[in-house]
Write a protein that holds these residues in place. Sequence first.
Motif, PDB file in Angstrom:
ATOM      1  N   ILE A 205      17.499 -12.590   9.333  1.00  0.00           N
ATOM      2  CA  ILE A 205      18.102 -11.909  10.474  1.00  0.00           C
ATOM      3  C   ILE A 205      17.395 -10.581  10.782  1.00  0.00           C
ATOM      4  O   ILE A 205      17.461 -10.089  11.908  1.00  0.00           O
ATOM      5  N   VAL A 206      16.699 -10.023   9.816  1.00  0.00           N
ATOM      6  CA  VAL A 206      16.047  -8.725  10.023  1.00  0.00           C
ATOM      7  C   VAL A 206      15.083  -8.750  11.203  1.00  0.00           C
ATOM      8  O   VAL A 206      15.189  -7.910  12.110  1.00  0.00           O
ATOM      9  N   PRO A 207      14.102  -9.697  11.290  1.00  0.00           N
ATOM     10  CA  PRO A 207      13.217  -9.715  12.458  1.00  0.00           C
ATOM     11  C   PRO A 207      13.944 -10.050  13.749  1.00  0.00           C
ATOM     12  O   PRO A 207      13.539  -9.601  14.826  1.00  0.00           O
ATOM     13  N   ALA A 208      15.041 -10.818  13.655  1.00  0.00           N
ATOM     14  CA  ALA A 208      15.814 -11.137  14.857  1.00  0.00           C
ATOM     15  C   ALA A 208      16.443  -9.877  15.443  1.00  0.00           C
ATOM     16  O   ALA A 208      16.389  -9.642  16.653  1.00  0.00           O
ATOM     17  N   VAL A 209      17.021  -9.041  14.579  1.00  0.00           N
ATOM     18  CA  VAL A 209      17.664  -7.808  15.055  1.00  0.00           C
ATOM     19  C   VAL A 209      16.625  -6.833  15.612  1.00  0.00           C
ATOM     20  O   VAL A 209      16.861  -6.166  16.619  1.00  0.00           O
ATOM     21  N   LYS A 210      15.481  -6.754  14.968  1.00  0.00           N
ATOM     22  CA  LYS A 210      14.405  -5.890  15.479  1.00  0.00           C
ATOM     23  C   LYS A 210      13.975  -6.329  16.876  1.00  0.00           C
ATOM     24  O   LYS A 210      13.763  -5.509  17.763  1.00  0.00           O
ATOM     25  N   LYS A 211      13.845  -7.645  17.057  1.00  0.00           N
ATOM     26  CA  LYS A 211      13.455  -8.170  18.370  1.00  0.00           C
ATOM     27  C   LYS A 211      14.547  -7.906  19.402  1.00  0.00           C
ATOM     28  O   LYS A 211      14.260  -7.541  20.553  1.00  0.00           O
ATOM     29  N   ILE A 212      15.794  -8.062  19.017  1.00  0.00           N
ATOM     30  CA  ILE A 212      16.913  -7.781  19.932  1.00  0.00           C
ATOM     31  C   ILE A 212      16.890  -6.318  20.351  1.00  0.00           C
ATOM     32  O   ILE A 212      17.071  -5.987  21.533  1.00  0.00           O
ATOM     33  N   ALA A 213      16.647  -5.431  19.399  1.00  0.00           N
ATOM     34  CA  ALA A 213      16.597  -3.998  19.703  1.00  0.00           C
ATOM     35  C   ALA A 213      15.476  -3.692  20.694  1.00  0.00           C
ATOM     36  O   ALA A 213      15.655  -2.866  21.609  1.00  0.00           O
ATOM     37  N   GLU A 214      14.336  -4.343  20.536  1.00  0.00           N
ATOM     38  CA  GLU A 214      13.223  -4.147  21.476  1.00  0.00           C
ATOM     39  C   GLU A 214      13.615  -4.590  22.878  1.00  0.00           C
ATOM     40  O   GLU A 214      13.311  -3.908  23.869  1.00  0.00           O
ATOM     41  N   MET A 215      14.287  -5.744  22.979  1.00  0.00           N
ATOM     42  CA  MET A 215      14.679  -6.265  24.285  1.00  0.00           C
ATOM     43  C   MET A 215      15.749  -5.398  24.932  1.00  0.00           C
ATOM     44  O   MET A 215      15.738  -5.192  26.153  1.00  0.00           O
ATOM     45  N   VAL A 216      16.673  -4.885  24.137  1.00  0.00           N
ATOM     46  CA  VAL A 216      17.721  -4.005  24.674  1.00  0.00           C
ATOM     47  C   VAL A 216      17.092  -2.761  25.281  1.00  0.00           C
ATOM     48  O   VAL A 216      17.472  -2.317  26.371  1.00  0.00           O
ATOM     49  N   LYS A 217      16.123  -2.208  24.587  1.00  0.00           N
ATOM     50  CA  LYS A 217      15.463  -0.994  25.071  1.00  0.00           C
ATOM     51  C   LYS A 217      14.590  -1.279  26.291  1.00  0.00           C
ATOM     52  O   LYS A 217      14.628  -0.544  27.281  1.00  0.00           O
ATOM     53  N   LYS A 218      13.828  -2.359  26.230  1.00  0.00           N
ATOM     54  CA  LYS A 218      12.896  -2.688  27.316  1.00  0.00           C
ATOM     55  C   LYS A 218      13.624  -3.112  28.582  1.00  0.00           C
ATOM     56  O   LYS A 218      13.294  -2.674  29.689  1.00  0.00           O
ATOM     57  N   ASP A 219      14.601  -4.026  28.428  1.00  0.00           N
ATOM     58  CA  ASP A 219      15.283  -4.610  29.590  1.00  0.00           C
ATOM     59  C   ASP A 219      16.604  -3.937  29.921  1.00  0.00           C
ATOM     60  O   ASP A 219      17.327  -4.393  30.812  1.00  0.00           O
ATOM     61  N   LYS A 220      16.931  -2.858  29.170  1.00  0.00           N
ATOM     62  CA  LYS A 220      18.177  -2.111  29.394  1.00  0.00           C
ATOM     63  C   LYS A 220      19.399  -3.040  29.360  1.00  0.00           C
ATOM     64  O   LYS A 220      20.262  -3.019  30.249  1.00  0.00           O
ATOM     65  N   LEU A 221      19.463  -3.859  28.320  1.00  0.00           N
ATOM     66  CA  LEU A 221      20.569  -4.800  28.172  1.00  0.00           C
ATOM     67  C   LEU A 221      21.815  -4.087  27.658  1.00  0.00           C
ATOM     68  O   LEU A 221      21.735  -3.177  26.847  1.00  0.00           O
TER      69      LEU A 221
END
Length: 572
Positions: A34-50
């Motif tokens: 789950i660690v890389p999944a959460v890191k990727k989610i955090a990147e998308m939240v920041k990039k796409d303003k989710l």
Amino acid sequence: MPTDKAKESAAIAAVDEHINATVHIIGIGSGSTIVPAVKKIAEMVKKDKLDLICVPTSLQARELILSNGLKLGSLIEYQELDLAIDGADEVDEQFNCIKGGGGCQTQEKLVAICAKKFIVVADEKKWSKNLGDQWKKGIPIEVLPIAYKITKKEIEKQLGGEVVVREGTEKLGPVLTDQANFILDWKFDSSKVSNWSNINTKLKLIPGVVETGLFINMISKAYFGNSEGKVQFLVSDIILFVMTECQLQNPPTDGITSVHFSPNNQSQFLIASSWDCSVRLYDVNQHTFRHTYKHTGPVLDCCFPDPSRSFSGGLDRMLKMYDFNTQQETLMGYHDNAIRCVHYSPEMNIVITGSWDSSVKFWDSRAPNCLGTCSLPDKVYTLDSVGELLVVGTAQRKVSIWDLRKINSPTPIENRESNLKYQTRCIRCFPNKQGYVLSSIEGRVAVEFFDSNPDIQKKKYAFKCHRSKDGGIENIFPVNAIAFHKQHGTFATGGSDAFVNMWDGANKKRLCQFHQYPAGITSLAFSSEGNMLAIASSYNYEYGADTQLAPNDITKNNIFVRRVSDLETKPK
């Protein structure tokens, strides 16, 4: 480490497919995957303003959410989640799953049952034919501390096997869960287990059991990565393999209308026509762009009679032949309106064009010579041939079947009306010459037969596809493309939902579904050998001219070449 790469590739593939602006509350699992999944989610939240709220399944998950700057929620606040993503200790072919190697199975199961979709990510070693093939540590069972001896004895009495109390590694005594309970690991005899659902029920009825690590009929989709970074998918009882897939460079700059491989077991080259007024040639073995030629208007279709020449037509009403060896073009002739379809019949050695001028024309493939013309009741939308038969789909859901040996005949062999209620989008003929498959804009496909014998006609059928449900609302997408695998007789469909499905028409079942592409599928083509599938992904204006209304980034046009296997294309 190879295992780390496998976990990361599975996690990122799952996040890329499922996390978008329509998702607001998600469950976050526990464990290293789950660690890389959460890191990727955090990147998308920041990039796409989710706007995303994350509900943890353990103390570890809680800390992971906070350390990546994500919003924290809880099951006390949110009992309905859009999806949950978690790891697994083992998943079998029946979609049974073992979890709890980290001792968090109770909270993980609570989060999973609250989610509309439960997504599992793991390395490929966690996927097995039967539970216990890979995972040898047993089924984790959370129990009340006061009852652990009674519960241990009762499990062994009722179900056999061996039950051990999980001990800590850095301190004496049993492992405690986040709920301060003990964990028993039941090492079962797999030869005596035939129904995991029944086993799970029996375990939960034993006094002292809080929850088991058996997740039965809960997984929506599972992702398994390998050391090379490739990912396999498992959806319900359908296996999806991501084989080698490349994205061609220098794609068209506007919507892709058609893709075709070079014929005669020489599938080195691929041509693509586009609304950018071009026809492009690619070397699929080298993944390179080779050449292009232009029309004066958007090109709606093209075909490949031999490895060195192509025919194309579009809104400029011209049929062109282009020789890639000499880089010379020849004007073959005109229609009175846009040319919608350009098709080559290898059996008859003729090029066939269908137009919005309500006609089909037949052309000598060697020289500018129109051999004949057939009048149709309305605009031509799609056509295909097999042997001496030509099938044409027009506006108003009309279908005409013609004999290519009688190209100057004023009447077809038969006029039909589509069994589908809405506009025809694509028609492709069965390689065995028995019939054809027809798709519509309303997420349906019909399987039809040429033989008018009533017993044969009883075999025809239609089915729904390329649909999805979101919040109780069914989204229905046009089925834009169909392509047959000539060796196996199966066929692929591509829809505006950006998915490609493989179908076994004879047995009326779906074989597999590929991952979601960046935009809707506008064209599909198998190589003559059947080992490659070309996939054109372009925005087809399903959501209108305002691209902001579309759910994905549909501004790019892409051509993917996927190497397919018998596992994906052969009838089961």
